[in-house]
Scaffold this motif. Sequence first.
Motif, PDB file in Angstrom:
ATOM      1  N   CYS A  79      41.073  50.601  43.742  1.00  0.00           N
ATOM      2  CA  CYS A  79      39.672  50.809  43.154  1.00  0.00           C
ATOM      3  C   CYS A  79      39.914  51.669  41.865  1.00  0.00           C
ATOM      4  O   CYS A  79      40.707  52.674  41.855  1.00  0.00           O
ATOM      5  N   ASP A  81      38.032  53.319  40.248  1.00  0.00           N
ATOM      6  CA  ASP A  81      37.163  54.721  40.289  1.00  0.00           C
ATOM      7  C   ASP A  81      37.781  55.859  41.319  1.00  0.00           C
ATOM      8  O   ASP A  81      38.257  56.874  40.966  1.00  0.00           O
ATOM      9  N   CYS A  82      38.197  55.449  42.486  1.00  0.00           N
ATOM     10  CA  CYS A  82      38.609  56.273  43.365  1.00  0.00           C
ATOM     11  C   CYS A  82      39.951  56.082  43.765  1.00  0.00           C
ATOM     12  O   CYS A  82      40.936  57.058  44.534  1.00  0.00           O
ATOM     13  N   CYS A 100      35.641  49.459  44.999  1.00  0.00           N
ATOM     14  CA  CYS A 100      36.054  49.551  46.525  1.00  0.00           C
ATOM     15  C   CYS A 100      34.148  49.308  46.764  1.00  0.00           C
ATOM     16  O   CYS A 100      33.372  49.713  45.830  1.00  0.00           O
ATOM     17  N   CYS A 103      32.201  52.649  46.054  1.00  0.00           N
ATOM     18  CA  CYS A 103      32.038  53.229  44.481  1.00  0.00           C
ATOM     19  C   CYS A 103      31.070  52.057  43.911  1.00  0.00           C
ATOM     20  O   CYS A 103      30.323  52.425  43.263  1.00  0.00           O
TER      21      CYS A 103
END
Length: 110
Positions: A79, A81-82, A100, A103
């Motif tokens: 992911c 983002d995370c 994911c 997110c």
Amino acid sequence: MTDIDPAHLARLRLHLGRKGMEVNQKLTDVLAGMNATLATMKLPGEGKPGEKPHERLRRFLDQIVRAQRRLGTPAFGLCQDCGQPLPELALDEAPWTEQCRDCALREASR
Ligand SMILES: [Zn+2]
């Protein structure tokens, strides 16, 4: 996801390449003013408010290019983002996936 075997990697690369060509062709048609509809094409996520079809296609194309750059690097399959690993099944279906589920939902609710 650093341990993709070469055959799998080749399949993902092919998948990305084909999709890139498909989206590129659609974009060409839309820009040429042809009666191209996006309804026949499965696009990831939602269109943004006021987004025109060619803008949406270009956004998807950028996403595919980013995935092509990530492929074969440790960043692929995570992911963006995370950093959580994305489900392998989701990646096989859509190797351009960048988020994911959590997110993606968080972004959609903003
Ligand atoms: Zn995430």
